[in-house]
Design a protein around this motif. Structure first.
Motif, PDB file in Angstrom:
ATOM      1  N   SER A 117       0.828  -1.209   0.000  1.00 22.53           N
ATOM      2  CA  SER A 117       0.000   0.000   0.000  1.00 22.53           C
ATOM      3  C   SER A 117       0.868   1.267   0.000  1.00 22.53           C
ATOM      4  N   LEU A 118       2.148   1.140   0.289  1.00 24.79           N
ATOM      5  CA  LEU A 118       3.089   2.257   0.168  1.00 24.79           C
ATOM      6  C   LEU A 118       3.735   2.282  -1.215  1.00 24.79           C
ATOM      7  N   VAL A 119       3.997   1.095  -1.752  1.00 19.37           N
ATOM      8  CA  VAL A 119       4.727   0.974  -3.012  1.00 19.37           C
ATOM      9  C   VAL A 119       3.855   1.355  -4.206  1.00 19.37           C
ATOM     10  N   ARG A 120       2.619   0.917  -4.208  1.00 17.05           N
ATOM     11  CA  ARG A 120       1.725   1.178  -5.345  1.00 17.05           C
ATOM     12  C   ARG A 120       1.549   2.686  -5.594  1.00 17.05           C
ATOM     13  N   PRO A 121       1.231   3.505  -4.576  1.00 18.33           N
ATOM     14  CA  PRO A 121       1.087   4.948  -4.828  1.00 18.33           C
ATOM     15  C   PRO A 121       2.387   5.591  -5.313  1.00 18.33           C
ATOM     16  N   PHE A 122       3.519   5.100  -4.834  1.00 22.01           N
ATOM     17  CA  PHE A 122       4.809   5.610  -5.300  1.00 22.01           C
ATOM     18  C   PHE A 122       4.948   5.354  -6.798  1.00 22.01           C
ATOM     19  N   GLY A 123       4.659   4.137  -7.222  1.00 21.17           N
ATOM     20  CA  GLY A 123       4.744   3.786  -8.640  1.00 21.17           C
ATOM     21  C   GLY A 123       3.815   4.626  -9.489  1.00 21.17           C
ATOM     22  N   GLU A 124       2.620   4.873  -8.992  1.00 25.89           N
ATOM     23  CA  GLU A 124       1.665   5.709  -9.728  1.00 25.89           C
ATOM     24  C   GLU A 124       2.127   7.160  -9.790  1.00 25.89           C
TER      25      GLU A 124
END
Length: 185
Positions: A117-124
């Protein structure tokens, strides 16, 4: 008592003093530029550092991604974290390089963050187009990454050809990828 200081002040404010300050300013600036270039745009000797370990990490959807799935391609494995400032700085350059070398090079971002849930927003946020993976125990085998970010470049034969700890900027990585992309598997 004020005479020695007044003499120094006159020299400092004279045309010769201003010229000397300008020269000193440019010398310091040039020396700083050399330090920055040597630190963040180093030349790399693409030595054979041995075979890449058998990596297998989960992507953001829980699917396992294996390094050997990219056999015959150059692979850049970047170990990073969402809270790491140098990782944030280098990510847009990696996204650009992934697009530029899309036919020859595969980027993999292995996050030290355990929470997708931290990694996905970073990628987006940074429009990351390459797989972002979540890896347990990054301090030990198979990826020793005591410093974040740490970047590995694996050639077409599955050999580690470069390991870099710390910030790796796009202009420094581009010639490495260009050279390895030209090599035959």
């Amino acid at each position: 008592m004020g005479e020695p200081l007044d003499g120094w002040r006159r020299q400092w404010e004279s045309p010769a003093g201003r010229r000397a300050r300008r020269i000193a300013y440019w010398l310091v600036l040039a020396a700083l530029a050399v330090v920055v270039v040597r630190r963040y745009l180093p030349d790399y000797d693409l030595a054979d550092l041995g075979p890449a370990p058998p990596l297998a990490y989960a992507d953001l959807d829980g699917e396992t991604v294996r390094l050997d799935a990219f056999a015959g391609r150059v692979v850049v494995v970047n170990v990073w974290a969402t809270w790491c400032p140098p990782c944030v700085v280098e990510t847009p350059g990696f996204v650009d390089l992934a697009a530029e070398f899309e036919d020859d090079v595969q980027f993999l971002g292995v996050s030290a963050d355990q929470d997708t849930s931290l990694v996905r927003p970073f990628g987006e946020r940074y429009s990351v187009t390459y797989p972002l993976l979540v890896g347990p125990n990054l301090a030990g085998p198979p990826l020793a990454a005591p410093v974040l970010p740490t970047t590995y470049v694996v050639d077409r034969r599955g050999r580690i050809r470069m390991r870099h700890e710390g910030l790796l900027l796009e202009p420094a990585l581009r010639p490495v990828l260009r050279e390895l992309a030209r090599e035959q598997p």
